[in-house]
Motif scaffolding. Structure first.
Motif, PDB file in Angstrom:
ATOM      1  N   PRO A 177       0.799  -1.222   0.000  1.00  0.00           N
ATOM      2  CA  PRO A 177       0.000   0.000   0.000  1.00  0.00           C
ATOM      3  C   PRO A 177       0.837   1.280   0.000  1.00  0.00           C
ATOM      4  CG  PRO A 177       0.199  -0.786   2.235  1.00  0.00           C
ATOM      5  CD  PRO A 177       0.993  -1.739   1.364  1.00  0.00           C
ATOM      6  N   GLY A 178       2.134   1.162  -0.257  1.00  0.00           N
ATOM      7  CA  GLY A 178       3.018   2.316  -0.184  1.00  0.00           C
ATOM      8  C   GLY A 178       2.726   3.377  -1.235  1.00  0.00           C
ATOM      9  N   LEU A 179       3.242   4.577  -0.989  1.00  0.00           N
ATOM     10  CA  LEU A 179       3.007   5.704  -1.886  1.00  0.00           C
ATOM     11  C   LEU A 179       3.519   5.425  -3.290  1.00  0.00           C
ATOM     12  CD1 LEU A 179       2.126   8.631  -2.390  1.00  0.00           C
ATOM     13  CD2 LEU A 179       4.370   9.376  -1.541  1.00  0.00           C
ATOM     14  N   GLY A 180       4.729   4.850  -3.381  1.00  0.00           N
ATOM     15  CA  GLY A 180       5.292   4.561  -4.695  1.00  0.00           C
ATOM     16  C   GLY A 180       4.437   3.594  -5.485  1.00  0.00           C
ATOM     17  N   ALA A 181       3.936   2.569  -4.805  1.00  0.00           N
ATOM     18  CA  ALA A 181       3.084   1.585  -5.474  1.00  0.00           C
ATOM     19  C   ALA A 181       1.803   2.231  -5.981  1.00  0.00           C
ATOM     20  CB  ALA A 181       2.755   0.438  -4.515  1.00  0.00           C
ATOM     21  N   GLU A 182       1.222   3.102  -5.174  1.00  0.00           N
ATOM     22  CA  GLU A 182      -0.001   3.786  -5.597  1.00  0.00           C
ATOM     23  C   GLU A 182       0.278   4.724  -6.768  1.00  0.00           C
ATOM     24  OE1 GLU A 182      -2.915   3.075  -4.630  1.00  0.00           O
ATOM     25  OE2 GLU A 182      -2.459   1.830  -2.898  1.00  0.00           O
ATOM     26  N   GLU A 183       1.416   5.400  -6.750  1.00  0.00           N
ATOM     27  CA  GLU A 183       1.764   6.318  -7.846  1.00  0.00           C
ATOM     28  C   GLU A 183       1.959   5.562  -9.159  1.00  0.00           C
ATOM     29  OE1 GLU A 183       4.104   9.917  -5.464  1.00  0.00           O
ATOM     30  OE2 GLU A 183       5.231   8.211  -6.243  1.00  0.00           O
ATOM     31  N   ARG A 184       2.421   4.316  -9.068  1.00  0.00           N
ATOM     32  CA  ARG A 184       2.677   3.527 -10.279  1.00  0.00           C
ATOM     33  C   ARG A 184       1.468   2.702 -10.689  1.00  0.00           C
ATOM     34  NH1 ARG A 184       7.265   2.704  -7.271  1.00  0.00           N
ATOM     35  NH2 ARG A 184       6.833   0.473  -6.955  1.00  0.00           N
ATOM     36  N   GLY A 185       0.315   2.902 -10.050  1.00  0.00           N
ATOM     37  CA  GLY A 185      -0.918   2.276 -10.509  1.00  0.00           C
ATOM     38  C   GLY A 185      -1.241   0.940  -9.885  1.00  0.00           C
ATOM     39  N   GLN A 186      -1.131   0.840  -8.567  1.00  0.00           N
ATOM     40  CA  GLN A 186      -1.414  -0.432  -7.898  1.00  0.00           C
ATOM     41  C   GLN A 186      -2.846  -0.911  -8.164  1.00  0.00           C
ATOM     42  OE1 GLN A 186      -0.199  -3.205  -6.857  1.00  0.00           O
ATOM     43  NE2 GLN A 186       0.661  -2.664  -4.846  1.00  0.00           N
ATOM     44  N   GLY A 187      -3.801  -0.016  -7.988  1.00  0.00           N
ATOM     45  CA  GLY A 187      -5.203  -0.386  -8.191  1.00  0.00           C
ATOM     46  C   GLY A 187      -5.481  -0.842  -9.613  1.00  0.00           C
ATOM     47  N   GLU A 188      -4.915  -0.147 -10.573  1.00  0.00           N
ATOM     48  CA  GLU A 188      -5.125  -0.508 -11.981  1.00  0.00           C
ATOM     49  C   GLU A 188      -4.498  -1.856 -12.299  1.00  0.00           C
ATOM     50  OE1 GLU A 188      -4.316  -1.083 -16.133  1.00  0.00           O
ATOM     51  OE2 GLU A 188      -2.776  -0.774 -14.592  1.00  0.00           O
ATOM     52  N   ALA A 189      -3.320  -2.115 -11.733  1.00  0.00           N
ATOM     53  CA  ALA A 189      -2.639  -3.384 -11.993  1.00  0.00           C
ATOM     54  C   ALA A 189      -3.453  -4.554 -11.463  1.00  0.00           C
ATOM     55  CB  ALA A 189      -1.249  -3.370 -11.364  1.00  0.00           C
ATOM     56  N   ILE A 190      -4.012  -4.402 -10.268  1.00  0.00           N
ATOM     57  CA  ILE A 190      -4.838  -5.460  -9.691  1.00  0.00           C
ATOM     58  C   ILE A 190      -6.100  -5.658 -10.529  1.00  0.00           C
ATOM     59  CG2 ILE A 190      -6.290  -6.059  -7.707  1.00  0.00           C
ATOM     60  CD1 ILE A 190      -4.136  -4.765  -5.935  1.00  0.00           C
ATOM     61  N   ALA A 191      -6.751  -4.551 -10.880  1.00  0.00           N
ATOM     62  CA  ALA A 191      -7.975  -4.632 -11.680  1.00  0.00           C
ATOM     63  C   ALA A 191      -7.708  -5.280 -13.039  1.00  0.00           C
ATOM     64  CB  ALA A 191      -8.571  -3.233 -11.868  1.00  0.00           C
ATOM     65  N   ARG A 192      -6.576  -4.964 -13.628  1.00  0.00           N
ATOM     66  CA  ARG A 192      -6.232  -5.547 -14.921  1.00  0.00           C
ATOM     67  C   ARG A 192      -6.059  -7.063 -14.799  1.00  0.00           C
ATOM     68  NH1 ARG A 192      -7.089  -3.840 -19.755  1.00  0.00           N
ATOM     69  NH2 ARG A 192      -6.470  -1.756 -19.007  1.00  0.00           N
ATOM     70  N   ASN A 193      -5.429  -7.497 -13.722  1.00  0.00           N
ATOM     71  CA  ASN A 193      -5.273  -8.934 -13.510  1.00  0.00           C
ATOM     72  C   ASN A 193      -6.619  -9.629 -13.352  1.00  0.00           C
ATOM     73  OD1 ASN A 193      -2.469  -8.462 -13.441  1.00  0.00           O
ATOM     74  ND2 ASN A 193      -2.184 -10.068 -11.923  1.00  0.00           N
TER      75      ASN A 193
END
Length: 280
Positions: A125-141
């Motif tokens: 849940p870190g800031l860097g992960a969110e900036e690089r699109g964590q939510g989108e990556a999970i949704a894409r999977n």
């Protein structure tokens, strides 16, 4: 007149759900890569997401399962403190999910079935992960795994937490070890939200109903794999044998289905999970 001494209240028994939680988090419990090394041969790892970098918390690669070429994916936690910090305690970044998906697409191209192994409290849940699109990556999977045209099997070996776990578990069969847990949130997080007190984690564990028996009853997993007495950490070799037998059983069934039937059943399964109806 002498006062009658007050009896101290006995300690409340520890809920079974919390016992299972501690078992799932046991530091000596086999991790996903332990299962991959024990049950598969000729593992050849794939690195990088071709967008940002290589996530040390996620592994994916080609291997053989009883002589059959397949793809295996699993998150990495590490045993030593140094390894755990480097792997973010097993919580993948978006590039980890993108790497996994890139590998899955390669497997689909060559008609190779996919096995995933999950033991994580959630995505990073870190800031860097969110900036690089964590939510989108999970949704894409979630989207892409739902329509992969190869048989897919996920196994929750320890803790399956939140969307981070679900991003590897949209599969034809979802298996869960007897002492594993599978939940939308950790008991500590739930207690902090519901009662503003993380100390009520045991109460939250009961309320979440995330043990293997409960999750199987909800239809969120397809099979519960028994563990040796004392858990997988007590007898890893026996635990591997028990899981291997079930994986072979489910894999054999899935390979016998036409791809279109497989996709239809996968769609129907996830559409019908956890639906509840009530009468006035």
């Amino acid at each position: 007149m002498a006062e009658t001494p007050q009896q101290k209240p006995q300690d409340a028994p520890v809920p079974e759900a919390w016992v299972k939680t501690e078992m799932a988090r046991h530091p000596q419990r086999p991790y996903p890569m332990d299962y991959i090394e024990a049950l598969f041969t000729d593992f050849s790892e794939i690195h990088g997401d071709r967008q940002f970098g290589d996530d040390a918390a996620m592994a994916a690669g080609m291997a053989c399962f009883h002589g059959e070429p397949v793809l295996v994916v699993g998150n990495l936690k590490g045993r030593t403190l140094k390894e755990r910090v480097a792997r973010k305690f097993g919580s993948p970044d978006p590039e980890g999910y993108r790497k996994a998906l890139r590998a899955m697409r390669i497997a689909e191209k060559f008609g190779r079935p996919i096995f995933t192994f999950i033991d994580l409290a959630g995505a990073n849940p870190g800031l860097g992960a969110e900036e690089r699109g964590q939510g989108e990556a999970i949704a894409r999977n979630l989207l892409e795994m739902s329509r992969l045209r190869v048989p897919t099997i996920a196994t929750i070996t320890g803790e399956g937490g939140s969307g981070g776990a679900l991003a590897l578990a949209v599969t034809d069969r979802v298996l869960m070890l007897e002492n594993a847990i599978y939940s939308v949130i950790s008991p500590e997080g739930c207690a902090s939200i519901m009662w503003k007190d993380a100390g009520k984690k045991q109460q939250a564990a009961v309320a979440l109903r995330y043990t293997a028996v409960d999750v199987k009853a909800f239809g969120c997993v397809d099979d519960v794999i028994p563990e040796p007495a004392g858990g997988t950490q007590a007898d890893p070799a026996e635990a591997m044998k028990l899981l291997d037998a079930r994986l072979v059983e489910h894999f054999t069934r899935l390979r016998g289905l036409p791809i279109d039937t497989l996709l239809e059943e996968r769609y129907r399964k996830f559409r019908n999970i956890a639906q509840f109806y009530s009468q006035a």
